[in-house]
Scaffold this motif. Structure first.
Motif, mmCIF file in Angstrom:
data_model
loop_
_atom_site.group_PDB
_atom_site.id
_atom_site.type_symbol
_atom_site.label_atom_id
_atom_site.label_comp_id
_atom_site.label_asym_id
_atom_site.label_seq_id
_atom_site.Cartn_x
_atom_site.Cartn_y
_atom_site.Cartn_z
ATOM 1 N N GLU A 281 0.832 -1.199 0.000
ATOM 2 C CA GLU A 281 0.000 0.000 0.000
ATOM 3 C C GLU A 281 0.864 1.246 0.000
ATOM 4 N N LYS B 243 -3.400 5.784 -1.460
ATOM 5 C CA LYS B 243 -4.616 5.107 -1.901
ATOM 6 C C LYS B 243 -4.328 4.013 -2.932
ATOM 7 N N LEU B 244 -3.045 3.832 -3.261
ATOM 8 C CA LEU B 244 -2.653 2.830 -4.252
ATOM 9 C C LEU B 244 -2.375 1.499 -3.560
ATOM 10 N N LYS B 245 -2.936 0.423 -4.105
ATOM 11 C CA LYS B 245 -2.732 -0.907 -3.549
ATOM 12 C C LYS B 245 -2.353 -1.880 -4.665
ATOM 13 N N VAL C 125 -3.970 -4.194 -9.276
ATOM 14 C CA VAL C 125 -3.658 -2.860 -8.769
ATOM 15 C C VAL C 125 -4.952 -2.064 -8.681
ATOM 16 N N THR C 126 -5.148 -1.366 -7.545
ATOM 17 C CA THR C 126 -6.305 -0.493 -7.397
ATOM 18 C C THR C 126 -5.854 0.860 -6.868
ATOM 19 N N TYR C 127 -6.643 1.876 -7.205
ATOM 20 C CA TYR C 127 -6.439 3.206 -6.633
ATOM 21 C C TYR C 127 -7.797 3.706 -6.157
ATOM 22 N N LEU D 34 5.362 -0.490 -12.297
ATOM 23 C CA LEU D 34 4.757 0.081 -11.097
ATOM 24 C C LEU D 34 5.296 -0.604 -9.848
ATOM 25 N N LEU E 272 -3.407 6.119 -14.173
ATOM 26 C CA LEU E 272 -3.573 6.634 -12.812
ATOM 27 C C LEU E 272 -4.469 7.868 -12.823
ATOM 28 N N ARG F 272 -8.108 7.317 -12.870
ATOM 29 C CA ARG F 272 -8.665 6.894 -11.582
ATOM 30 C C ARG F 272 -8.604 8.003 -10.537
ATOM 31 N N CYS G 150 -5.878 10.071 -9.928
ATOM 32 C CA CYS G 150 -4.554 10.296 -9.342
ATOM 33 C C CYS G 150 -3.649 10.934 -10.397
#
Length: 224
Positions: free
Chosen positions: A128, A131-133, A141-143, A158, A203, A206, A208
């Motif tokens: 983490e 907010k990026l995982k 990958v999620t944001y 990444l 990014l 999303r 970011c």
């Protein structure tokens, strides 16, 4: 994830490389002490699988070289020698794990995954950063809870930036991480710019815009 396997037994070396390649690892191989120490010195890996008995030198000597020169790759020793003294020597020199031959490749894979979780995600499978995982097991990958659909190279880029968060990473370092010893054959590093551009765009989509920064003349960094 990038893996270096240093093993002189050709059939075992091929089996390990084939297995981990199928699991989406970027694998490089070395079969002698000299070849292994050159690759370990020149490139950065997430994990090194290291045999003790090598033509030209000892795997323990190679491990000592890595630690003296502040190379922080995770190291798993594999050896046919089930000696307590060898295990203690290897762990004292900075090895993260020790596996005695013969072994199942699935066990070696599990140990590599566990080592990477300890190294990058404090024992979790998720890295983490704000907010990026990034999930190391699911390779997702999620944001802010929104999924980023990344290509394999974008994912690896990444992940490399995440493991070097808040540090500037040069285009050459990125190229070497993705292509390893094949980097010298590349005409240019333009593909790095292309991957960075695509990653920034995804990014931004999303929400970011500032996480991935260009440091002009030097490279790129992830910074919140």
């Amino acid at each position: 994830m990038k893996l270096l396997v240093i093993e002189d037994e050709a059939s075992l070396l091929k089996s390990i490389i084939d297995y981990f390649t199928q699991e989406d690892f970027r694998c490089e191989a070395a079969s002698t002490f000299e070849e292994g120490i050159k690759k370990a010195a020149d490139f950065q890996y997430d994990c090194i699988i290291l045999d003790i008995n090598l033509p030209g030198g000892s795997g323990l000597q190679l491990l000592e070289y890595l630690r003296v020169h502040k190379k922080n790759e995770g190291v798993i020793i594999i050896s046919a020698r089930n000696s307590l003294d060898d295990k203690i020597a290897g762990l004292d020199l900075g090895a993260d794990d020790y596996l005695t031959k013969p072994f199942h490749l699935s066990e070696l894979y599990s140990r590599v995954k566990a080592l990477i979780r300890r190294k990058y995600a404090s024992g979790s499978s998720v890295i983490e950063f704000g907010k990026l995982k990034l999930d190391l097991l699911l390779k997702t990958v999620t944001y802010s809870g929104q999924t980023l659909l990344l290509t394999k190279n974008e994912y690896e880029l990444l992940l490399f930036l995440l493991t070097n968060k808040n540090r500037v990473v040069s285009r050459q370092a990125i190229a070497e991480h993705i292509y390893g010893e094949q980097t010298d054959n590349l005409a240019s590093f333009d593909f790095v710019y292309s991957h960075i551009k695509n990653l920034k765009r995804k990014l931004k989509e999303r929400g970011c815009e500032d996480l991935l920064q260009t440091v002009y003349g030097l490279g790129y960094k992830l910074s919140v």
